[in-house]
Write a protein that holds these residues in place. Structure first.
Motif: not given
Length: 171
Positions: A88-94, A96-99, A155-160
């Protein structure tokens, strides 16, 4: 010579505009969905048999027995939560960091088993546990996880990304 010097910055700035613009957002959508599919597949494969997932964790011989079941039983739910949030694209950077942290942990675990001469299936997509030494696939598993790590890094560097809840909430 002068035209080469002026042409190179243009090529670099065109690439930068593509990465920062619509093309980057579309590529980010593809990356986000790909990583969501990986976590969803991994979580669904394990959630139907949590005892087997705990056995796969135990086979690494890293965690104390008191942590084997919490990790084995909880990991599929974390993977499914990441899949849903990325989808759904919610909190993508976070997400990605957890991933990335999870993938680095998996790479370290597989590397550790390989270095200690333990013969196991990683259990990354269900199953897991001791296997014959001829059936180990450590290098392939590490390279696969490195590929997934690259997706998370993007996704960490380009979460948009396109069609994300983050973009909808920011509007």
């Amino acid at each position: 010579m002068a035209s080469q010097q002026t042409a190179e910055p243009r090529a670099g700035s065109a690439l930068r505009r593509a990465v920062d613009g619509q093309a980057g957002e579309w590529f980010g959508l593809v990356v986000r969905i790909a990583l969501a599919l990986v976590w969803g597949w991994a979580g669904l494969a394990k959630i139907s048999d949590p005892a087997e997932a705990a056995q796969a964790v135990r086979a690494y011989e890293i965690l104390p027995e008191s942590l084997v079941k919490p990790v084995g039983y909880g990991l599929p739910f974390l993977e499914l939560a990441l899949a849903l949030l990325l989808l759904i694209g919610l909190g993508v950077r976070i997400d990605a960091v957890i991933s990335a942290v999870l993938l680095l942990t998996f790479i370290a675990g597989i590397s550790s088993a390989w270095a200690r001469g333990i013969s196991i299936d990683c259990g990354c997509f269900g199953g897991g546990g001791a296997v014959d030494s001829s059936k180990t696939e450590y290098l392939q598993e590490i390279l696969r996880d490195c590929g997934f790590l690259l997706l998370a890094a993007w996704l960490i560097f380009r979460p948009r990304t396109k069609f994300s809840a983050d973009a909808w909430l920011a509007a």
